[in-house]
Motif scaffolding. Structure first.
Motif, short mmCIF file in Angstrom:
data_model
loop_
_atom_site.label_atom_id
_atom_site.label_comp_id
_atom_site.label_asym_id
_atom_site.label_seq_id
_atom_site.Cartn_x
_atom_site.Cartn_y
_atom_site.Cartn_z
N VAL A 7 4.59 8.96 9.67
CA VAL A 7 4.56 10.21 8.90
C VAL A 7 5.64 10.25 7.82
CG1 VAL A 7 4.81 12.72 9.05
CG2 VAL A 7 3.45 11.49 10.76
N PRO A 8 6.92 9.99 8.14
CA PRO A 8 7.92 10.02 7.07
C PRO A 8 7.66 9.00 5.96
CG PRO A 8 8.87 9.18 9.10
CD PRO A 8 7.55 9.75 9.45
N ILE A 9 7.26 7.79 6.33
CA ILE A 9 7.00 6.77 5.31
C ILE A 9 5.79 7.16 4.46
CG2 ILE A 9 6.26 4.38 4.98
CD1 ILE A 9 8.07 3.57 7.23
N TYR A 10 4.78 7.73 5.09
CA TYR A 10 3.59 8.16 4.35
C TYR A 10 3.96 9.26 3.35
CZ TYR A 10 -1.21 9.61 3.41
OH TYR A 10 -2.40 9.91 2.79
N VAL A 11 4.77 10.23 3.81
CA VAL A 11 5.18 11.33 2.92
C VAL A 11 6.02 10.81 1.76
CG1 VAL A 11 6.55 13.44 2.80
CG2 VAL A 11 5.03 13.05 4.75
N ILE A 12 6.93 9.88 2.04
CA ILE A 12 7.75 9.30 0.97
C ILE A 12 6.88 8.57 -0.05
CG2 ILE A 12 9.51 7.56 0.47
CD1 ILE A 12 10.81 8.25 3.14
N ALA A 13 5.92 7.77 0.43
CA ALA A 13 5.04 7.05 -0.47
C ALA A 13 4.17 8.01 -1.29
CB ALA A 13 4.16 6.09 0.33
N GLN A 14 3.71 9.07 -0.64
CA GLN A 14 2.89 10.05 -1.36
C GLN A 14 3.71 10.77 -2.42
OE1 GLN A 14 1.55 13.51 0.90
NE2 GLN A 14 -0.49 13.27 0.02
N THR A 15 4.93 11.18 -2.08
CA THR A 15 5.79 11.88 -3.03
C THR A 15 6.15 10.98 -4.22
OG1 THR A 15 6.74 13.16 -1.21
CG2 THR A 15 7.95 13.16 -3.29
N ALA A 16 6.36 9.71 -3.95
CA ALA A 16 6.72 8.77 -5.01
C ALA A 16 5.52 8.24 -5.78
CB ALA A 16 7.51 7.60 -4.42
N GLY A 17 4.32 8.66 -5.39
CA GLY A 17 3.12 8.18 -6.05
C GLY A 17 2.82 6.72 -5.79
N LEU A 18 3.18 6.24 -4.61
CA LEU A 18 3.01 4.83 -4.29
C LEU A 18 1.92 4.57 -3.25
CD1 LEU A 18 6.73 3.65 -4.14
CD2 LEU A 18 5.10 3.34 -5.99
N LEU A 19 1.18 5.60 -2.89
CA LEU A 19 0.07 5.38 -1.96
C LEU A 19 -0.97 4.45 -2.59
CD1 LEU A 19 -0.64 8.80 -0.20
CD2 LEU A 19 0.38 6.74 0.78
N ASP A 20 -1.53 3.60 -1.77
CA ASP A 20 -2.52 2.63 -2.22
C ASP A 20 -1.98 1.78 -3.37
OD1 ASP A 20 -4.91 1.25 -2.14
OD2 ASP A 20 -6.00 2.68 -3.39
N SER A 21 -0.75 1.28 -3.20
CA SER A 21 -0.15 0.42 -4.21
C SER A 21 0.46 -0.80 -3.54
CB SER A 21 0.92 1.17 -5.01
OG SER A 21 2.05 1.44 -4.20
N LEU A 22 0.48 -1.91 -4.27
CA LEU A 22 1.09 -3.13 -3.74
C LEU A 22 2.60 -2.99 -3.59
CD1 LEU A 22 -0.90 -5.80 -5.79
CD2 LEU A 22 -1.31 -5.05 -3.44
N THR A 23 3.20 -2.13 -4.42
CA THR A 23 4.65 -1.93 -4.34
C THR A 23 5.04 -1.34 -2.99
OG1 THR A 23 4.76 -1.57 -6.73
CG2 THR A 23 6.62 -0.79 -5.41
N ALA A 24 4.32 -0.31 -2.55
CA ALA A 24 4.63 0.33 -1.27
C ALA A 24 4.46 -0.65 -0.12
CB ALA A 24 3.73 1.56 -1.07
N LEU A 25 3.37 -1.41 -0.12
CA LEU A 25 3.15 -2.36 0.97
C LEU A 25 4.23 -3.45 0.98
CD1 LEU A 25 -0.72 -2.89 0.97
CD2 LEU A 25 0.66 -1.49 2.49
N THR A 26 4.61 -3.93 -0.19
CA THR A 26 5.63 -4.97 -0.27
C THR A 26 6.96 -4.47 0.30
OG1 THR A 26 4.58 -5.94 -2.23
CG2 THR A 26 6.89 -6.52 -1.80
N ILE A 27 7.35 -3.23 -0.06
CA ILE A 27 8.60 -2.66 0.43
C ILE A 27 8.55 -2.46 1.94
CG2 ILE A 27 10.09 -0.63 0.36
CD1 ILE A 27 9.33 -0.31 -2.58
#
Length: 278
Positions: A127-147
Protein backbone atom coordinates in the motif's frame (compact mmCIF):
# COMPACT_ATOMS: atom_id res chain seq x y z
CA UNK A 1 40.45 -56.40 1.92
CA UNK A 2 39.09 -54.54 -1.10
CA UNK A 3 37.00 -57.53 -2.17
CA UNK A 4 35.36 -57.82 1.25
CA UNK A 5 34.65 -54.07 1.51
CA UNK A 6 33.17 -53.69 -1.97
CA UNK A 7 29.80 -55.40 -1.25
CA UNK A 8 29.30 -53.34 1.90
CA UNK A 9 29.78 -50.09 -0.04
CA UNK A 10 27.61 -51.11 -2.98
CA UNK A 11 24.21 -50.85 -1.28
CA UNK A 12 24.70 -47.33 0.22
CA UNK A 13 26.06 -46.09 -3.10
CA UNK A 14 23.09 -47.60 -4.95
CA UNK A 15 20.63 -45.98 -2.54
CA UNK A 16 22.32 -42.58 -2.92
CA UNK A 17 22.21 -42.88 -6.72
CA UNK A 18 18.56 -43.88 -6.77
CA UNK A 19 17.69 -41.12 -4.31
CA UNK A 20 19.57 -38.51 -6.35
CA UNK A 21 17.79 -39.55 -9.56
CA UNK A 22 14.42 -39.55 -7.79
CA UNK A 23 14.95 -36.02 -6.48
CA UNK A 24 16.21 -34.83 -9.88
CA UNK A 25 13.18 -36.28 -11.67
CA UNK A 26 10.84 -34.79 -9.08
CA UNK A 27 12.35 -31.34 -9.55
CA UNK A 28 12.49 -31.61 -13.34
CA UNK A 29 8.99 -33.02 -13.86
CA UNK A 30 7.07 -29.68 -13.70
CA UNK A 31 9.45 -28.12 -16.23
CA UNK A 32 9.29 -31.18 -18.47
CA UNK A 33 5.50 -31.26 -18.32
CA UNK A 34 5.39 -27.54 -19.09
CA UNK A 35 7.56 -28.16 -22.14
CA UNK A 36 5.28 -30.93 -23.42
CA UNK A 37 2.08 -28.97 -22.84
CA UNK A 38 3.42 -25.96 -24.74
CA UNK A 39 3.43 -28.04 -27.95
CA UNK A 40 -0.11 -29.43 -27.50
CA UNK A 41 -3.46 -28.10 -28.63
CA UNK A 42 -5.91 -26.97 -25.98
CA UNK A 43 -7.87 -30.22 -26.31
CA UNK A 44 -4.72 -32.30 -26.01
CA UNK A 45 -3.64 -30.28 -22.96
CA UNK A 46 -6.79 -31.20 -21.00
CA UNK A 47 -7.06 -34.75 -22.32
CA UNK A 48 -7.69 -37.45 -19.71
CA UNK A 49 -5.59 -39.55 -19.37
CA UNK A 50 -2.67 -37.22 -20.18
CA UNK A 51 -1.10 -37.60 -23.60
CA UNK A 52 2.60 -38.34 -23.78
CA UNK A 53 2.61 -39.18 -27.48
CA UNK A 54 1.01 -36.57 -29.74
CA UNK A 55 1.64 -34.50 -32.85
CA UNK A 56 3.39 -31.32 -31.69
CA UNK A 57 2.31 -27.88 -32.91
CA UNK A 58 3.88 -24.43 -32.81
CA UNK A 59 0.57 -22.58 -33.02
CA UNK A 60 0.61 -21.65 -29.33
CA UNK A 61 3.85 -19.69 -29.67
CA UNK A 62 2.55 -17.76 -32.65
CA UNK A 63 -0.69 -17.02 -30.79
CA UNK A 64 1.23 -15.69 -27.78
CA UNK A 65 3.15 -13.25 -29.97
CA UNK A 66 0.05 -12.14 -31.91
CA UNK A 67 -2.12 -11.70 -28.83
CA UNK A 68 0.31 -10.31 -26.27
CA UNK A 69 3.41 -8.93 -28.05
CA UNK A 70 5.93 -11.15 -26.30
CA UNK A 71 8.88 -9.01 -27.40
CA UNK A 72 7.49 -5.97 -25.53
CA UNK A 73 7.22 -7.87 -22.25
CA UNK A 74 10.62 -9.48 -22.76
CA UNK A 75 12.17 -6.06 -23.37
CA UNK A 76 10.59 -4.72 -20.17
CA UNK A 77 11.93 -7.68 -18.19
CA UNK A 78 15.39 -7.17 -19.64
CA UNK A 79 15.42 -3.43 -18.90
CA UNK A 80 14.16 -3.74 -15.32
CA UNK A 81 16.43 -6.70 -14.52
CA UNK A 82 19.60 -5.15 -15.91
CA UNK A 83 18.73 -1.69 -14.59
CA UNK A 84 18.00 -2.89 -11.05
CA UNK A 85 21.14 -5.05 -11.02
CA UNK A 86 23.44 -2.23 -12.14
CA UNK A 87 21.81 0.30 -9.80
CA UNK A 88 21.97 -2.17 -6.92
CA UNK A 89 25.67 -2.83 -7.46
CA UNK A 90 26.40 0.90 -7.55
CA UNK A 91 24.74 1.28 -4.14
CA UNK A 92 25.70 -2.03 -2.51
CA UNK A 93 29.42 -2.03 -3.39
CA UNK A 94 30.34 1.19 -1.49
CA UNK A 95 28.06 0.19 1.41
CA UNK A 96 29.64 -3.25 1.71
CA UNK A 97 33.12 -1.74 1.38
CA UNK A 98 32.55 0.64 4.29
CA UNK A 99 31.05 -2.11 6.46
CA UNK A 100 33.85 -4.59 5.66
CA UNK A 101 36.85 -2.30 6.20
CA UNK A 102 35.56 0.47 8.47
CA UNK A 103 33.53 -1.45 11.02
CA UNK A 104 31.79 0.25 13.92
CA UNK A 105 29.86 -1.08 16.89
CA UNK A 106 26.63 -0.81 14.89
CA UNK A 107 27.87 -2.50 11.70
CA UNK A 108 26.62 -5.98 12.53
CA UNK A 109 23.32 -4.57 13.83
CA UNK A 110 22.81 -2.73 10.54
CA UNK A 111 23.60 -5.87 8.55
CA UNK A 112 21.14 -7.93 10.58
CA UNK A 113 18.48 -5.23 10.23
CA UNK A 114 18.93 -5.18 6.46
CA UNK A 115 18.61 -8.96 6.34
CA UNK A 116 15.52 -8.88 8.56
CA UNK A 117 13.70 -6.72 6.02
CA UNK A 118 13.65 -9.74 3.69
CA UNK A 119 11.57 -11.62 6.26
CA UNK A 120 8.67 -9.17 5.93
CA UNK A 121 5.99 -10.24 3.42
CA UNK A 122 6.04 -8.02 0.35
CA UNK A 123 2.31 -7.41 0.67
CA UNK A 124 3.01 -5.55 3.93
CA UNK A 125 4.72 -2.76 1.96
CA UNK A 126 2.36 -2.81 -1.02
CA UNK A 127 0.00 0.00 0.00
CA UNK A 128 2.63 2.65 0.88
CA UNK A 129 4.75 1.85 -2.18
CA UNK A 130 1.67 1.89 -4.42
CA UNK A 131 0.59 5.28 -3.03
CA UNK A 132 4.10 6.71 -3.49
CA UNK A 133 4.25 5.47 -7.08
CA UNK A 134 0.79 6.83 -7.80
CA UNK A 135 1.60 10.24 -6.28
CA UNK A 136 4.84 10.44 -8.25
CA UNK A 137 3.12 9.41 -11.47
CA UNK A 138 5.23 6.28 -11.77
CA UNK A 139 2.52 3.63 -11.91
CA UNK A 140 2.92 1.30 -14.87
CA UNK A 141 6.44 2.59 -15.55
CA UNK A 142 9.79 0.86 -15.91
CA UNK A 143 11.31 3.41 -13.53
CA UNK A 144 9.10 2.32 -10.63
CA UNK A 145 9.76 -1.37 -11.22
CA UNK A 146 13.51 -0.82 -11.50
CA UNK A 147 13.61 1.11 -8.20
CA UNK A 148 11.46 -1.43 -6.36
CA UNK A 149 13.45 -4.39 -7.71
CA UNK A 150 16.66 -2.66 -6.62
CA UNK A 151 15.40 -2.01 -3.09
CA UNK A 152 14.07 -5.56 -2.83
CA UNK A 153 17.44 -7.13 -3.71
CA UNK A 154 19.67 -4.58 -1.99
CA UNK A 155 19.98 -6.41 1.39
CA UNK A 156 21.12 -9.59 -0.37
CA UNK A 157 23.57 -7.67 -2.53
CA UNK A 158 25.13 -5.89 0.46
CA UNK A 159 25.50 -9.16 2.39
CA UNK A 160 27.07 -10.99 -0.54
CA UNK A 161 29.51 -8.20 -1.33
CA UNK A 162 30.31 -7.81 2.36
CA UNK A 163 31.29 -11.49 2.48
CA UNK A 164 33.36 -11.12 -0.70
CA UNK A 165 35.20 -8.04 0.57
CA UNK A 166 35.95 -9.69 3.92
CA UNK A 167 37.97 -12.35 2.09
CA UNK A 168 40.46 -9.73 0.86
CA UNK A 169 43.64 -9.86 3.00
CA UNK A 170 43.87 -6.62 5.02
CA UNK A 171 47.63 -6.52 4.41
CA UNK A 172 47.00 -5.64 0.76
CA UNK A 173 44.90 -2.64 1.74
CA UNK A 174 47.47 -1.55 4.33
CA UNK A 175 50.19 -1.65 1.67
CA UNK A 176 48.06 0.47 -0.67
CA UNK A 177 47.44 3.02 2.07
CA UNK A 178 51.14 3.19 2.89
CA UNK A 179 51.76 3.99 -0.78
CA UNK A 180 49.45 6.99 -0.42
CA UNK A 181 46.29 5.55 -2.00
CA UNK A 182 43.10 7.47 -1.27
CA UNK A 183 39.84 5.73 -0.38
CA UNK A 184 38.59 6.04 -3.96
CA UNK A 185 41.89 4.78 -5.39
CA UNK A 186 41.92 1.88 -2.93
CA UNK A 187 38.32 0.97 -3.74
CA UNK A 188 38.75 1.27 -7.50
CA UNK A 189 42.21 -0.20 -8.08
CA UNK A 190 42.55 -2.70 -5.23
CA UNK A 191 39.20 -3.83 -3.85
CA UNK A 192 37.24 -3.98 -7.10
CA UNK A 193 39.79 -6.01 -9.13
CA UNK A 194 40.19 -8.48 -6.25
CA UNK A 195 36.41 -8.89 -5.93
CA UNK A 196 35.46 -9.45 -9.57
CA UNK A 197 34.17 -12.94 -8.79
CA UNK A 198 32.01 -11.69 -5.92
CA UNK A 199 30.64 -8.82 -7.99
CA UNK A 200 29.81 -11.16 -10.87
CA UNK A 201 28.10 -13.70 -8.60
CA UNK A 202 26.09 -10.98 -6.86
CA UNK A 203 25.05 -9.39 -10.13
CA UNK A 204 24.04 -12.70 -11.71
CA UNK A 205 21.97 -13.80 -8.73
CA UNK A 206 20.13 -10.48 -8.48
CA UNK A 207 19.55 -10.46 -12.23
CA UNK A 208 17.79 -13.83 -11.91
CA UNK A 209 15.77 -12.64 -8.89
CA UNK A 210 14.66 -9.49 -10.72
CA UNK A 211 13.73 -11.43 -13.85
CA UNK A 212 11.56 -13.82 -11.83
CA UNK A 213 9.94 -11.13 -9.64
CA UNK A 214 6.16 -11.37 -10.06
CA UNK A 215 4.50 -9.69 -7.06
CA UNK A 216 5.62 -6.13 -7.74
CA UNK A 217 5.31 -6.50 -11.49
CA UNK A 218 1.67 -7.56 -11.19
CA UNK A 219 0.75 -4.80 -8.73
CA UNK A 220 2.67 -1.84 -10.12
CA UNK A 221 2.38 -2.38 -13.86
CA UNK A 222 -0.02 -3.44 -16.58
CA UNK A 223 0.25 -3.41 -20.37
CA UNK A 224 2.74 -0.55 -20.79
CA UNK A 225 5.51 -1.60 -18.39
CA UNK A 226 4.47 -5.17 -17.70
CA UNK A 227 7.18 -7.82 -17.47
CA UNK A 228 6.94 -11.45 -18.53
CA UNK A 229 5.25 -12.24 -15.21
CA UNK A 230 2.42 -9.92 -16.28
CA UNK A 231 2.25 -11.70 -19.63
CA UNK A 232 1.81 -15.09 -17.96
CA UNK A 233 -0.89 -13.77 -15.61
CA UNK A 234 -2.87 -12.42 -18.58
CA UNK A 235 -3.68 -15.98 -19.68
CA UNK A 236 -5.93 -16.47 -16.66
CA UNK A 237 -9.49 -15.45 -17.53
CA UNK A 238 -13.01 -15.89 -16.07
CA UNK A 239 -13.55 -18.64 -18.64
CA UNK A 240 -10.68 -20.62 -17.18
CA UNK A 241 -7.04 -21.28 -17.98
CA UNK A 242 -5.82 -21.83 -21.52
CA UNK A 243 -3.30 -24.46 -20.52
CA UNK A 244 -1.52 -24.87 -23.86
CA UNK A 245 -1.11 -21.13 -24.45
CA UNK A 246 -0.25 -20.55 -20.79
CA UNK A 247 2.46 -23.21 -21.04
CA UNK A 248 3.82 -21.67 -24.23
CA UNK A 249 3.93 -18.20 -22.65
CA UNK A 250 5.59 -19.60 -19.51
CA UNK A 251 8.17 -21.49 -21.56
CA UNK A 252 8.98 -18.34 -23.55
CA UNK A 253 9.28 -16.40 -20.28
CA UNK A 254 11.64 -18.78 -18.47
CA UNK A 255 13.70 -19.94 -21.46
CA UNK A 256 16.09 -16.95 -21.55
CA UNK A 257 16.83 -17.00 -17.82
CA UNK A 258 17.13 -20.82 -17.73
CA UNK A 259 19.71 -20.74 -20.53
CA UNK A 260 21.49 -17.85 -18.84
CA UNK A 261 21.49 -19.65 -15.49
CA UNK A 262 22.79 -22.84 -17.05
CA UNK A 263 25.88 -21.13 -18.47
CA UNK A 264 26.51 -19.13 -15.29
CA UNK A 265 25.65 -21.81 -12.72
CA UNK A 266 29.18 -21.87 -11.31
CA UNK A 267 29.01 -18.17 -10.42
CA UNK A 268 25.47 -18.52 -9.07
CA UNK A 269 26.46 -21.39 -6.76
CA UNK A 270 29.49 -19.42 -5.61
CA UNK A 271 27.27 -16.45 -4.80
CA UNK A 272 24.77 -18.56 -2.87
CA UNK A 273 27.53 -20.12 -0.75
CA UNK A 274 29.46 -16.96 0.12
CA UNK A 275 30.45 -17.15 3.77
CA UNK A 276 29.32 -20.77 4.14
CA UNK A 277 32.87 -22.15 4.30
CA UNK A 278 35.69 -20.26 5.97
Amino acid sequence: MQQTQAPSNFLPQLLRTVGAWAVALLLFFPLGWLFLTAFKTELQAIHVPPLFIFEPTLDNFGEVQRRSDYLLYARNSLITSLGSTILGLLIAAPAAYSMAFFRTKKTRDILMWMLSTKMMPAVGALVPIYVIAQTAGLLDSLTALTIVFTLSNLPIMVWMLYSAFKDIPPEILEAARMDGASLWTEFRHVVMPLSVGGLASTGLLCLVLSWNEAFWALNLSSAKAGTLATLIASYSSPEGLFWAKLSAASLMAIAPIVVFGWFSQKQLVQGLTFGAVK
